[in-house]
Write an enzyme that holds these catalytic residues in place. Sequence first.
Site, short mmCIF file in Angstrom:
data_model
loop_
_atom_site.label_atom_id
_atom_site.label_comp_id
_atom_site.label_asym_id
_atom_site.label_seq_id
_atom_site.Cartn_x
_atom_site.Cartn_y
_atom_site.Cartn_z
N PHE A 117 -1.16 -0.63 12.34
CA PHE A 117 -1.96 -0.30 11.33
C PHE A 117 -2.30 -1.45 10.17
O PHE A 117 -3.66 -1.52 10.17
CB PHE A 117 -1.21 0.87 10.45
CG PHE A 117 -2.03 1.53 9.36
CD1 PHE A 117 -1.82 1.05 8.07
CD2 PHE A 117 -2.72 2.46 9.58
CE1 PHE A 117 -2.41 1.46 7.01
CE2 PHE A 117 -3.48 2.88 8.31
CZ PHE A 117 -3.33 2.47 7.03
N ASN A 118 -1.46 -2.19 9.62
CA ASN A 118 -1.78 -2.99 8.68
C ASN A 118 -2.88 -4.03 9.29
O ASN A 118 -3.75 -4.57 8.58
CB ASN A 118 -0.63 -3.74 8.35
CG ASN A 118 0.33 -3.00 7.45
OD1 ASN A 118 -0.22 -2.25 6.77
ND2 ASN A 118 1.52 -3.29 7.21
N ASP A 167 0.84 -1.13 0.04
CA ASP A 167 0.00 -0.05 -0.07
C ASP A 167 0.86 1.25 -0.14
O ASP A 167 0.94 2.19 0.91
CB ASP A 167 -0.86 0.07 1.36
CG ASP A 167 -0.13 0.01 2.66
OD1 ASP A 167 -0.80 0.52 3.59
OD2 ASP A 167 0.84 -0.47 2.59
N HIS A 218 9.60 0.30 8.00
CA HIS A 218 8.85 -1.27 8.46
C HIS A 218 9.12 -2.21 7.25
O HIS A 218 9.51 -3.19 7.41
CB HIS A 218 7.53 -1.00 8.72
CG HIS A 218 7.12 0.11 9.59
ND1 HIS A 218 7.36 0.13 11.15
CD2 HIS A 218 6.89 1.27 9.60
CE1 HIS A 218 6.84 1.13 11.54
NE2 HIS A 218 6.61 2.01 10.81
N ASP A 219 8.61 -1.81 5.99
CA ASP A 219 8.11 -2.98 5.11
C ASP A 219 9.43 -3.54 4.32
O ASP A 219 9.54 -4.76 4.28
CB ASP A 219 7.41 -2.11 3.74
CG ASP A 219 6.10 -1.75 4.42
OD1 ASP A 219 5.50 -0.78 3.95
OD2 ASP A 219 5.45 -2.39 5.39
N ASP A 270 6.74 1.13 1.93
CA ASP A 270 6.34 0.22 0.82
C ASP A 270 7.39 0.41 -0.60
O ASP A 270 7.65 -0.39 -1.18
CB ASP A 270 4.91 0.22 0.43
CG ASP A 270 3.93 0.04 1.45
OD1 ASP A 270 3.85 0.95 2.25
OD2 ASP A 270 3.55 -0.92 1.59
N ASN A 297 -2.55 2.67 3.25
CA ASN A 297 -1.75 3.98 3.43
C ASN A 297 -2.74 5.21 2.88
O ASN A 297 -2.80 6.38 3.26
CB ASN A 297 -0.50 4.07 3.24
CG ASN A 297 0.48 3.39 4.08
OD1 ASN A 297 0.30 3.32 5.29
ND2 ASN A 297 1.48 2.64 3.73
N THR A 326 2.87 -6.06 2.62
CA THR A 326 3.25 -5.03 3.48
C THR A 326 2.46 -3.88 3.78
O THR A 326 2.72 -2.81 4.07
CB THR A 326 4.57 -4.23 3.00
OG1 THR A 326 4.32 -3.94 1.76
CG2 THR A 326 5.65 -5.38 2.70
O1 RIB Z 1 2.28 0.08 10.78
C1 RIB Z 1 3.33 0.20 9.75
C2 RIB Z 1 2.62 -0.18 8.39
O2 RIB Z 1 1.55 0.55 8.02
C3 RIB Z 1 3.74 -0.16 7.32
O3 RIB Z 1 3.51 -1.22 6.37
C4 RIB Z 1 3.19 1.35 6.69
O4 RIB Z 1 3.37 1.30 5.24
C5 RIB Z 1 1.68 1.11 6.83
O5 RIB Z 1 1.24 0.09 5.81
CA CA Z 2 2.88 -0.64 3.91
#
Ligand code: RIB
Ligand code: CA
Length: 310
Positions: free
Chosen positions: A165-166, A10, A239-240, A15, A39, A124
């Site tokens: 979040f994801n 996303d 993160h990703d 990403d 996102n 991701t």
């Molecule tokens: O919490 C972080 C994740 O949420 C990452 O993948 C960021 O891109 C969002 O998608």
């Molecule tokens: Ca992401």
Amino acid sequence: MPVPVILDCDPGHDDALAILLAAASPALDLLAITTCGGNQTVEKCTLNARRVCSVAGITDVPIARGAEGPLMRSLHIGEYVHGVSGLDGPEWGDPTVPESEESAHALIVRLLRESLEPVVLIPTGPLTNIALVLASHPELKPKIREIVLMGGSTERGNDTPYAEFNIRVDPEAADIVFRSGVPVTMCGLNVTHQALATPDVLDRLRALGTRMGDLCVELLTFFSASYLKTWGFTSPPVHDPVAVARVIDPSLVEVIPAPVSIETQGRYTAGATCVDLHHLTGEPDNALVAMRLDTPRFWDLLIGAIASYA
Ligand code: RIB
Ligand code: CA
């Protein structure tokens, strides 16, 4: 032999870095990039994937649009982190890489059927696309070697106090994935917060003296401001790419087996990943949970990948 992978994302600043890493790695055969709402809207995330691939010259990887929103909930986007475009910071221009005519669902199903080797799925973003494939085509589970995802946390959340979040965006999809029986590796906030884009990292990217290096600095500068404002981070966690790095070189990310349950009911905790690190519940292990990142080697890998672009 390169590992066949599908990146479901996303974009999203981190990403974007995951796309660059996956496409550049000789250890991977990036079969497709698929997108979902997260996102930003799936329309913007798909445009952003096209933007990144156009600037990077990644022209041989299909980009397919996926789910607009979660299985059972309304879409909650991460505009407060990634901006109105979902990839704020750089000036992108119009993309030259097209969007696939296939949907993400159709493309993932076709690639799983056609692949001679089982495929690694690297989500991701929210897990909606992956859950839909698992639910509608359980016969394809043997064609999925493993699902190495960025999501969840062994500790607290980010988008809510207890949910990352994801997973928070689509808890029901995450529940399907973690209950699927397909091998799952969870790269949660507890490990991705070890991948901080410090000033030293930005200096290394500037020193590349390339358009891509400069573009990544622009991305991370915007991302840094979001993380400082919202969570008080002096350097943002990327993160990703950690999930991608785990597939490229498993020695970069230490994991432990553990039972992971997804909270789908909690009024305040929906989307929490309940990781039973001490096996108190008696539940069976259903995931490998990432706990430690070899941070110096991770950054060498990611910066090395970025350096491979003009
Ligand atoms: O919490 C972080 C994740 O949420 C990452 O993948 C960021 O891109 C969002 O998608
Ligand atoms: Ca992401």
